[in-house]
Design a protein around this motif. Structure first.
Motif, PDB file in Angstrom:
ATOM      1  N   UNK A 147      -3.116   7.009   9.637  1.00  0.00           N
ATOM      2  CA  UNK A 147      -4.009   5.877   9.911  1.00  0.00           C
ATOM      3  C   UNK A 147      -3.483   4.624   9.215  1.00  0.00           C
ATOM      4  N   UNK A 148      -3.815   3.492   9.762  1.00  0.00           N
ATOM      5  CA  UNK A 148      -3.313   2.207   9.290  1.00  0.00           C
ATOM      6  C   UNK A 148      -3.734   1.916   7.850  1.00  0.00           C
ATOM      7  N   UNK A 149      -2.812   1.281   7.117  1.00  0.00           N
ATOM      8  CA  UNK A 149      -3.086   0.891   5.735  1.00  0.00           C
ATOM      9  C   UNK A 149      -3.006  -0.630   5.607  1.00  0.00           C
ATOM     10  N   UNK A 150      -3.671  -1.185   4.588  1.00  0.00           N
ATOM     11  CA  UNK A 150      -3.575  -2.638   4.378  1.00  0.00           C
ATOM     12  C   UNK A 150      -2.147  -3.043   3.999  1.00  0.00           C
ATOM     13  N   UNK A 151      -1.761  -4.214   4.411  1.00  0.00           N
ATOM     14  CA  UNK A 151      -0.475  -4.777   3.992  1.00  0.00           C
ATOM     15  C   UNK A 151      -0.542  -5.060   2.496  1.00  0.00           C
ATOM     16  N   UNK A 152       0.603  -5.348   1.908  1.00  0.00           N
ATOM     17  CA  UNK A 152       0.715  -5.537   0.465  1.00  0.00           C
ATOM     18  C   UNK A 152       1.059  -6.988   0.147  1.00  0.00           C
ATOM     19  N   UNK A 153       0.487  -7.505  -0.928  1.00  0.00           N
ATOM     20  CA  UNK A 153       0.808  -8.849  -1.397  1.00  0.00           C
ATOM     21  C   UNK A 153       1.444  -8.731  -2.785  1.00  0.00           C
ATOM     22  N   UNK A 154       2.784  -8.818  -2.864  1.00  0.00           N
ATOM     23  CA  UNK A 154       3.426  -8.798  -4.176  1.00  0.00           C
ATOM     24  C   UNK A 154       3.230 -10.154  -4.850  1.00  0.00           C
ATOM     25  N   UNK A 155       3.006 -10.143  -6.167  1.00  0.00           N
ATOM     26  CA  UNK A 155       2.732 -11.399  -6.869  1.00  0.00           C
ATOM     27  C   UNK A 155       3.735 -11.723  -7.969  1.00  0.00           C
ATOM     28  N   UNK A 156       4.086 -10.751  -8.794  1.00  0.00           N
ATOM     29  CA  UNK A 156       5.004 -11.020  -9.904  1.00  0.00           C
ATOM     30  C   UNK A 156       6.453 -10.934  -9.420  1.00  0.00           C
ATOM     31  N   UNK A 157       7.375 -11.407 -10.255  1.00  0.00           N
ATOM     32  CA  UNK A 157       8.806 -11.329  -9.903  1.00  0.00           C
ATOM     33  C   UNK A 157       9.237  -9.887  -9.652  1.00  0.00           C
ATOM     34  N   UNK A 158       8.792  -8.975 -10.519  1.00  0.00           N
ATOM     35  CA  UNK A 158       9.157  -7.561 -10.373  1.00  0.00           C
ATOM     36  C   UNK A 158       8.567  -6.983  -9.085  1.00  0.00           C
ATOM     37  N   UNK A 159       7.319  -7.306  -8.785  1.00  0.00           N
ATOM     38  CA  UNK A 159       6.689  -6.819  -7.547  1.00  0.00           C
ATOM     39  C   UNK A 159       7.421  -7.348  -6.327  1.00  0.00           C
ATOM     40  N   UNK A 160       7.819  -8.613  -6.359  1.00  0.00           N
ATOM     41  CA  UNK A 160       8.562  -9.214  -5.233  1.00  0.00           C
ATOM     42  C   UNK A 160       9.922  -8.537  -5.088  1.00  0.00           C
ATOM     43  N   UNK A 161      10.600  -8.292  -6.210  1.00  0.00           N
ATOM     44  CA  UNK A 161      11.915  -7.626  -6.167  1.00  0.00           C
ATOM     45  C   UNK A 161      11.801  -6.231  -5.552  1.00  0.00           C
ATOM     46  N   UNK A 162      10.805  -5.457  -5.999  1.00  0.00           N
ATOM     47  CA  UNK A 162      10.617  -4.112  -5.444  1.00  0.00           C
ATOM     48  C   UNK A 162      10.235  -4.171  -3.962  1.00  0.00           C
TER      49      UNK A 162
END
Length: 157
Positions: A124-139
Protein backbone atom coordinates in the motif's frame (compact mmCIF):
# COMPACT_ATOMS: atom_id res chain seq x y z
CA UNK A 1 -2.42 10.54 -1.68
CA UNK A 2 -0.86 10.79 1.78
CA UNK A 3 0.83 14.05 2.82
CA UNK A 4 4.65 14.04 2.78
CA UNK A 5 6.35 13.73 6.17
CA UNK A 6 9.72 15.00 7.41
CA UNK A 7 12.39 12.46 8.34
CA UNK A 8 12.19 13.69 11.94
CA UNK A 9 8.55 12.56 12.24
CA UNK A 10 9.42 8.86 12.36
CA UNK A 11 12.96 8.84 13.80
CA UNK A 12 13.30 6.31 16.59
CA UNK A 13 15.86 5.53 19.26
CA UNK A 14 16.12 2.47 21.54
CA UNK A 15 18.60 1.55 24.23
CA UNK A 16 19.21 -2.02 25.36
CA UNK A 17 21.54 -3.52 27.94
CA UNK A 18 23.90 -6.24 26.65
CA UNK A 19 23.40 -9.21 28.98
CA UNK A 20 25.36 -12.50 29.24
CA UNK A 21 22.75 -14.62 27.35
CA UNK A 22 23.10 -12.18 24.39
CA UNK A 23 26.82 -12.87 24.00
CA UNK A 24 29.26 -15.39 22.59
CA UNK A 25 32.30 -17.00 24.23
CA UNK A 26 34.21 -13.70 23.87
CA UNK A 27 31.52 -11.87 25.91
CA UNK A 28 30.56 -9.81 22.86
CA UNK A 29 27.03 -9.61 21.51
CA UNK A 30 25.95 -12.11 18.86
CA UNK A 31 25.62 -10.52 15.42
CA UNK A 32 22.24 -12.22 15.02
CA UNK A 33 20.98 -10.52 18.16
CA UNK A 34 22.05 -7.14 16.77
CA UNK A 35 20.31 -7.99 13.47
CA UNK A 36 17.06 -8.78 15.32
CA UNK A 37 17.25 -5.42 17.12
CA UNK A 38 17.96 -3.65 13.80
CA UNK A 39 15.00 -5.33 12.09
CA UNK A 40 12.70 -4.42 14.98
CA UNK A 41 13.59 -0.72 15.11
CA UNK A 42 13.48 -0.47 11.30
CA UNK A 43 9.96 -1.92 11.33
CA UNK A 44 8.82 0.46 14.07
CA UNK A 45 10.27 3.44 12.22
CA UNK A 46 8.65 2.42 8.93
CA UNK A 47 5.31 1.75 10.65
CA UNK A 48 5.36 5.20 12.20
CA UNK A 49 6.16 6.84 8.84
CA UNK A 50 3.52 4.89 6.91
CA UNK A 51 0.86 4.33 9.60
CA UNK A 52 0.72 0.77 8.24
CA UNK A 53 1.92 -2.70 9.04
CA UNK A 54 5.24 -3.33 7.32
CA UNK A 55 7.29 -6.30 6.20
CA UNK A 56 11.03 -6.51 5.70
CA UNK A 57 11.80 -6.75 1.98
CA UNK A 58 15.57 -6.74 2.34
CA UNK A 59 18.45 -6.05 4.62
CA UNK A 60 20.65 -4.37 2.07
CA UNK A 61 23.82 -4.07 4.05
CA UNK A 62 25.08 -4.65 7.54
CA UNK A 63 28.48 -3.37 8.48
CA UNK A 64 29.84 -4.54 11.83
CA UNK A 65 32.59 -2.08 12.72
CA UNK A 66 33.21 -3.02 16.35
CA UNK A 67 31.58 -5.15 19.01
CA UNK A 68 29.58 -4.54 22.15
CA UNK A 69 30.35 -6.43 25.34
CA UNK A 70 28.41 -7.54 28.40
CA UNK A 71 27.32 -4.50 30.38
CA UNK A 72 27.37 -2.07 27.44
CA UNK A 73 24.32 0.01 26.63
CA UNK A 74 23.45 -0.64 22.99
CA UNK A 75 21.77 2.36 21.36
CA UNK A 76 19.94 1.96 18.06
CA UNK A 77 18.87 4.98 16.01
CA UNK A 78 16.72 4.63 12.90
CA UNK A 79 15.24 6.92 10.29
CA UNK A 80 13.48 6.59 6.96
CA UNK A 81 15.92 7.84 4.33
CA UNK A 82 13.86 7.41 1.15
CA UNK A 83 10.41 6.33 0.04
CA UNK A 84 9.09 4.69 -3.08
CA UNK A 85 5.43 4.11 -3.81
CA UNK A 86 5.01 1.34 -1.20
CA UNK A 87 8.55 0.88 0.13
CA UNK A 88 10.77 2.73 2.56
CA UNK A 89 14.52 2.60 2.97
CA UNK A 90 15.49 2.74 6.65
CA UNK A 91 18.98 3.50 7.94
CA UNK A 92 19.93 2.10 11.36
CA UNK A 93 23.02 3.00 13.36
CA UNK A 94 24.04 1.08 16.46
CA UNK A 95 26.49 2.29 19.08
CA UNK A 96 27.80 0.73 22.28
CA UNK A 97 28.26 2.78 25.40
CA UNK A 98 30.50 1.60 28.21
CA UNK A 99 28.69 3.66 30.81
CA UNK A 100 31.28 2.99 33.53
CA UNK A 101 34.26 4.04 31.41
CA UNK A 102 32.38 6.79 29.59
CA UNK A 103 33.32 5.42 26.16
CA UNK A 104 31.05 5.22 23.12
CA UNK A 105 31.81 3.44 19.82
CA UNK A 106 29.82 2.98 16.64
CA UNK A 107 29.30 -0.77 16.20
CA UNK A 108 26.96 -1.30 13.27
CA UNK A 109 25.29 0.45 10.35
CA UNK A 110 22.57 -1.06 8.20
CA UNK A 111 20.15 -0.19 5.38
CA UNK A 112 16.86 -2.07 5.17
CA UNK A 113 13.91 -1.90 2.82
CA UNK A 114 10.49 -2.14 4.40
CA UNK A 115 7.20 -2.44 2.50
CA UNK A 116 3.88 -1.16 3.85
CA UNK A 117 1.01 -3.63 3.52
CA UNK A 118 -2.74 -3.34 3.98
CA UNK A 119 -5.00 -5.67 5.98
CA UNK A 120 -4.90 -8.18 3.10
CA UNK A 121 -1.11 -8.22 2.98
CA UNK A 122 -0.99 -6.24 -0.27
CA UNK A 123 1.53 -3.40 -0.69
CA UNK A 124 0.00 0.00 0.00
CA UNK A 125 1.08 3.56 -0.70
CA UNK A 126 3.31 5.39 1.77
CA UNK A 127 3.82 9.13 2.34
CA UNK A 128 6.69 10.77 0.51
CA UNK A 129 9.68 11.90 2.56
CA UNK A 130 10.94 15.41 3.28
CA UNK A 131 14.66 15.40 4.14
CA UNK A 132 15.70 18.48 6.12
CA UNK A 133 19.26 18.25 7.45
CA UNK A 134 22.42 17.94 5.34
CA UNK A 135 22.81 14.29 6.39
CA UNK A 136 19.16 13.50 5.58
CA UNK A 137 19.52 15.15 2.16
CA UNK A 138 22.75 13.21 1.48
CA UNK A 139 21.12 9.89 2.38
CA UNK A 140 18.02 10.77 0.34
CA UNK A 141 20.07 11.73 -2.73
CA UNK A 142 22.23 8.59 -2.58
CA UNK A 143 19.24 6.24 -2.12
CA UNK A 144 18.62 5.67 -5.86
CA UNK A 145 22.15 4.23 -6.23
CA UNK A 146 21.49 1.85 -3.32
CA UNK A 147 18.18 0.86 -4.94
CA UNK A 148 19.97 0.07 -8.22
CA UNK A 149 22.49 -2.02 -6.30
CA UNK A 150 19.63 -3.97 -4.70
CA UNK A 151 18.07 -4.56 -8.12
CA UNK A 152 21.36 -5.78 -9.59
CA UNK A 153 21.78 -8.21 -6.69
CA UNK A 154 18.32 -9.69 -7.18
CA UNK A 155 18.92 -10.37 -10.88
CA UNK A 156 21.90 -12.56 -9.99
CA UNK A 157 19.67 -15.24 -8.50
Amino acid sequence: MKSPLPVSYSKMKQTRLVLPPDTNHLDTIFGGKVLAYIDEIAALTAMKHSSCVVVTASIDSVDFMSSAKVGDALTLEASVTWTGRTSMEVFVQVSADDLLAGQKVMTTESFLTMVAVDQNGKPTEVPRLIPETEEEIRLYETAPARKEHRKSRSTLR
